[in-house]
Every structure is written in structure tokens, then in C-alpha cells.
Scaffold this motif. Sequence first.
Motif, PDB file in Angstrom:
ATOM      1  N   ASP A 187       0.802  -1.086   0.152  1.00 35.35           N
ATOM      2  CA  ASP A 187       0.031   0.016  -0.050  1.00 35.35           C
ATOM      3  C   ASP A 187       0.830   1.245  -0.037  1.00 35.35           C
ATOM      4  O   ASP A 187       0.542   2.249  -0.677  1.00 35.35           O
ATOM      5  CB  ASP A 187      -0.969   0.089   1.131  1.00 35.35           C
ATOM      6  CG  ASP A 187      -2.127  -0.883   1.064  1.00 35.35           C
ATOM      7  OD1 ASP A 187      -2.358  -1.526   0.111  1.00 35.35           O
ATOM      8  OD2 ASP A 187      -3.157  -0.748   1.996  1.00 35.35           O
ATOM      9  N   ARG A 188       1.860   1.220   0.794  1.00 32.85           N
ATOM     10  CA  ARG A 188       2.773   2.331   0.882  1.00 32.85           C
ATOM     11  C   ARG A 188       3.491   2.557  -0.323  1.00 32.85           C
ATOM     12  O   ARG A 188       3.469   3.641  -0.895  1.00 32.85           O
ATOM     13  CB  ARG A 188       3.857   2.232   2.354  1.00 32.85           C
ATOM     14  CG  ARG A 188       4.740   3.439   2.539  1.00 32.85           C
ATOM     15  CD  ARG A 188       5.864   2.998   3.489  1.00 32.85           C
ATOM     16  NE  ARG A 188       6.621   2.257   2.828  1.00 32.85           N
ATOM     17  CZ  ARG A 188       7.867   2.460   2.218  1.00 32.85           C
ATOM     18  NH1 ARG A 188       7.974   3.936   1.906  1.00 32.85           N
ATOM     19  NH2 ARG A 188       8.893   1.652   1.577  1.00 32.85           N
ATOM     20  N   LEU A 189       3.962   1.635  -1.140  1.00 32.66           N
ATOM     21  CA  LEU A 189       4.895   1.700  -2.199  1.00 32.66           C
ATOM     22  C   LEU A 189       3.732   2.336  -3.271  1.00 32.66           C
ATOM     23  O   LEU A 189       4.182   3.119  -4.086  1.00 32.66           O
ATOM     24  CB  LEU A 189       5.421   0.414  -2.660  1.00 32.66           C
ATOM     25  CG  LEU A 189       6.472  -0.342  -1.672  1.00 32.66           C
ATOM     26  CD1 LEU A 189       6.692  -1.385  -2.430  1.00 32.66           C
ATOM     27  CD2 LEU A 189       7.821   0.793  -2.013  1.00 32.66           C
ATOM     28  N   ILE A 190       2.340   1.785  -3.462  1.00 30.97           N
ATOM     29  CA  ILE A 190       1.758   2.341  -4.293  1.00 30.97           C
ATOM     30  C   ILE A 190       1.239   3.573  -4.270  1.00 30.97           C
ATOM     31  O   ILE A 190       1.234   4.535  -5.006  1.00 30.97           O
ATOM     32  CB  ILE A 190       0.434   1.240  -4.444  1.00 30.97           C
ATOM     33  CG1 ILE A 190       0.786  -0.038  -4.953  1.00 30.97           C
ATOM     34  CG2 ILE A 190      -0.589   1.946  -5.260  1.00 30.97           C
ATOM     35  CD1 ILE A 190      -0.488  -1.152  -4.651  1.00 30.97           C
ATOM     36  N   GLN A 191       0.964   3.880  -2.843  1.00 26.50           N
ATOM     37  CA  GLN A 191       0.809   5.558  -2.516  1.00 26.50           C
ATOM     38  C   GLN A 191       1.823   6.463  -3.163  1.00 26.50           C
ATOM     39  O   GLN A 191       1.659   7.317  -3.603  1.00 26.50           O
ATOM     40  CB  GLN A 191       0.585   5.700  -0.852  1.00 26.50           C
ATOM     41  CG  GLN A 191      -0.208   7.033  -0.705  1.00 26.50           C
ATOM     42  CD  GLN A 191      -1.445   7.490  -1.408  1.00 26.50           C
ATOM     43  OE1 GLN A 191      -2.592   6.608  -1.329  1.00 26.50           O
ATOM     44  NE2 GLN A 191      -1.576   8.690  -1.945  1.00 26.50           N
ATOM     45  N   LYS A 192       3.116   6.007  -2.785  1.00 27.17           N
ATOM     46  CA  LYS A 192       4.204   6.901  -3.157  1.00 27.17           C
ATOM     47  C   LYS A 192       4.325   7.157  -4.500  1.00 27.17           C
ATOM     48  O   LYS A 192       4.609   8.114  -5.173  1.00 27.17           O
ATOM     49  CB  LYS A 192       5.470   6.247  -2.696  1.00 27.17           C
ATOM     50  CG  LYS A 192       5.825   6.536  -1.221  1.00 27.17           C
ATOM     51  CD  LYS A 192       7.232   6.348  -0.978  1.00 27.17           C
ATOM     52  CE  LYS A 192       7.561   7.222   0.310  1.00 27.17           C
ATOM     53  NZ  LYS A 192       9.242   7.332   0.363  1.00 27.17           N
ATOM     54  N   ALA A 193       3.999   5.891  -5.422  1.00 29.92           N
ATOM     55  CA  ALA A 193       3.906   5.970  -6.749  1.00 29.92           C
ATOM     56  C   ALA A 193       2.710   6.965  -7.319  1.00 29.92           C
ATOM     57  O   ALA A 193       3.114   7.606  -8.024  1.00 29.92           O
ATOM     58  CB  ALA A 193       3.787   4.475  -7.426  1.00 29.92           C
ATOM     59  N   ILE A 194       1.772   6.760  -6.538  1.00 32.64           N
ATOM     60  CA  ILE A 194       0.717   7.667  -6.816  1.00 32.64           C
ATOM     61  C   ILE A 194       0.932   8.955  -6.680  1.00 32.64           C
ATOM     62  O   ILE A 194       0.710   9.882  -7.621  1.00 32.64           O
ATOM     63  CB  ILE A 194      -0.775   7.247  -6.179  1.00 32.64           C
ATOM     64  CG1 ILE A 194      -1.379   5.775  -6.519  1.00 32.64           C
ATOM     65  CG2 ILE A 194      -1.992   8.404  -6.290  1.00 32.64           C
ATOM     66  CD1 ILE A 194      -2.178   5.440  -5.665  1.00 32.64           C
TER      67      ILE A 194
END
Lengths: 313, 201
Positions: free
Chosen positions: B140-147
Motif C-alpha cells: 500500500d505504501r509503495l503504491i501510494q508513493k507511486a501515486i
Amino acid sequence: MDCRETREQLSEYIDGMLSEDAASRLKKHLDRCAACSEAHRSTMKIIGHMQKMERIEEPADFLEKVNARMDRRFSPGGIIRRLFRPMGIKIPLELAAAAAVIALIVYLGGVKEPKPLYQITITESEIPLVASDDLEESEEAEIPVSAPIDSKLFARIAEESAPEQDKEEKTEGVKRESAPAVSEAQKISGTAEKSVSDERKLDKTSDGARESAPAAEQLHYGKAATRGKKGPAGEPSLQETIRSLGGNIIEAEYVEGTDTPARMIIEIPVGKFESLIRELVRRGEIQAPPTEIKRKADEFIRVELIFQRSKPQ
Amino acid sequence: MQEQETKFDLELESAGLVKASLAGDRNAFDKLIMLHKGNVFNLCYRLLGDYDDADDCAQEVFIKVSRSLKNYRFESRFSTWLYRVTVNTCKNKFRSLEYRLRSKKVPIDTVTPMDENEKIMDIENAAASPATELLRKEIDRLIQKAIDALPPKHKLVVVLRDIEGKSYEEIVGITGFKLGTVKSKLSRARQELREALQGKI
């Protein structure tokens, strides 16, 4: 279908937005192209993760905080300090056309400690605002950041306007404008034809869902949209002028029983800020320390205008 | 089917609360906030990537809603209208200097797991356990950072589609973008996310 086309249409393919024929051709390409097939698989995987992302809990006191902010909004003098960060601009303004207005404030006892001049205080919101139609897609055309409000703006406008400001004429202007004050005063004392009982009633503020704004004893907190009729001399009111510049009046406090603003919160495109100041200068004198706002011309800034009573000459 | 019924019920309830609010019922507006605060907050959070910003922005949304509720014409779904206000409020935030400065500090190449060589295992088939929960949070954290690193319009479309589950038509209604624009921005956003997260999840 080649790899480029496949990559371009992959997103729609995943969402089932392609025609049957196009989807079939894309599927065939995926079956024989390892790279595109891998792109498809990893995109699906990321989408799968996104669909399952954890919901974030909002703070437990969220409702209370919203209500507290809304209540401050309707509390006389309460909201402005919380929502706006002052830019530190003080513009003493001899607003000749507002002479009658100011007299009314005194009459109503609204201002106990008069300031030397009528004042407009401009504050800038913490976040720039955008036009309501901003969502209309303008593709990638980015408007360059400009500095339409530069540090010399006020000085330059004041200088340009100086020859037009004949002091004697202005004094006469004040005298002329004091006539409507009588009629406004009559209105308040109930001698005018039109009953002002409705005018005195506290309007819902522009935030329509609140039923009961705090009772204002001296100032009328009104809905801006219903105000701002023509001025006494047929000249557009300040409110009309603001709207004609593409601005919106967000909140306005009026002298009770009148269309006279005591305080306004407006949103105006940065590109029109200079026109607003010119309009204010045209109505009076303006002096201000240098300020600078670097924003795109189409972004809105929020400006708070406070009208204060002039010290009697 | 059940989801559609829930949506319908939500719309029906919202419409009733809007009418009551407009009639001056303060409690009805509180109920309206309670009903939608979770969705508004989560959309703000996904778009802004910061808890405090999301809190502030979601509060501002409801203040704006209270102010302009009288302009809601019951012609579109209330939730679509509410999302539109939310998106507008977030867009204001995107444009703020503070937000832009902060975003610049998180370029896309910093979207890495705890260790450069560490690859997050596939959790699809893993049994539920504290460890998988930790992995899920990390993904989740990685995806949020990518977003967070996406351009605002790409971010907007991909969050509405892939996290909020909105249809293309709903996204058009919420953002005011043309359908072709929604498709192209979504396609580009997904490609960017794939490139940013390649080999990391």
C-alpha cells in the motif's frame, strides 16, 4: 496489432472498453508477445492491489472539527483569522462613495474606535482557489507562472491615478454622497416606504445548511447574491464590479438594513487583482506597502476586504 | 447487484438529508457528513498522500458543501456532486506552493522498498497472518508513493478508477474531463505506475 498499439489500448482492454474486434486482435497479440503479455500481467496485478488498498480511518472527531470550523465561520470576526493568513497589507482608502455607509455604522454603534481612514485589509488564503469551471479539461496547456501582483503595483496605480484625484472635488463628492445616508437612516428608523424588518432579519449566510448563524447585534450578515444593487448615482456597486471582474463574493457582512458592505470575503482571479485595486483607487485614495503574489493569472485568490470608519475630519 | 442496491439506498438517503438540510435541519447535515465522510476522506488521502492534508481538505469539502448545497439540483447523484467538490478542493491543494514543494521532494525514483534489492513477495496466495498484513501495508505504501509522484490529472483519474472503483462515465461527471481524456490519462497513469513499481511488488 503491434506492441505500441497494444500498450496504448491495454488499459481499455483491461476495463472491457474495447470493441469485440479490437479486444480479439489485442488478445492475439498478447498470446504471442511475451513483453506485452508481461505488461498486461503486471498492470492487472497493480490494479488488483489498488482495488484492495486499505481504507484509511478519518479522525474520530472529524464531525466535531467540521462543525467547529463552520461555527467559527458564522461567528462575527471568528473565521477570518483562522482561515486566512494575513499578507500584512493595510490599505487606507478614502472611499468617497461609502461616506453614507460609514455614517450608518457610526449611527448603529458598530465601530467604537474609529481608524484614521477607511481601511481595506487584504488577506490571502492559505491555498489558492481555482475557478469552478476549472475542471473543464484544458489538456496539457499549462499557463506559465507569472507575478501579476508585483511589489510596485499599489505605488504605480496610486501614482497613475494621482492627477485624477482632485482633493477639492473629492470633498464635495463626500458631501454629495451623504444625502443617501439620510434616506438609509430613515429606512432604519422605519420612516422609509419599504419596511426594513425583513432586511434586519438575520439571513442564512451563504453556507446554506446552517440554520442559525449567531445573532449579530450590529452588523447584518447577509447573502451576497441578494445584495449589491446599483449605487446611489447609478454607478455599479463594489459588489457588481467584483462580479464583472470574474470574482465571487463568498461572504459579506452588511451594515444592518442596508446594502452597504462592512466586510467582504471575495475570490478573484489573480489576473484581475490589479483591475480590482484600480477600481478601488478610482473610488478613493489608496496607499499600501509593497506586496507580491506569484500565482498563475487564472488562479483565484481569496481577498478579505474590511471597511472601517474614517475618523471624523 | 447488492452493491447497486447499496448505492441506490445511499443516494436515496442522501437526497432526503439534503432536502432536510436545506429546510434548516442542522442534524440532517450532520448525518450527511457522517454518511459520506469516509469516502471523502479516503479520496482526499489517496489524492494528497498525507493524513493531515486529507483531514484538512475533507473538512473544507464539507464546509464548501454546506455553503453551496442550495446549488445542488438533484439532477446528478449527490455522491457524484460531492466527489466533484472533493476533487476541486484537492486540485486547489495541488496548486498550492507548499504542496508542490513537498511533491518535488518525492521524485518517482525514491519509490523503493525498504531495501533496494528487496522484492515484496506476492501476497495473493499467502495465508492471512501478521506477516502478510505487514506486507500488504508495505505494498500500500509503495503504491501510494507511486501515486503521489503522478501528475495531478493522471493521479485523479487512476485513483477514481482503480481505488474508488468509479466507472468511466462517473469519472467524466466528477472531473469534467472528456471521455477520451479519461481514457488516455488512465492509460498513461497505469503505464507510469507499472514502470515505477516494476520489480518492486
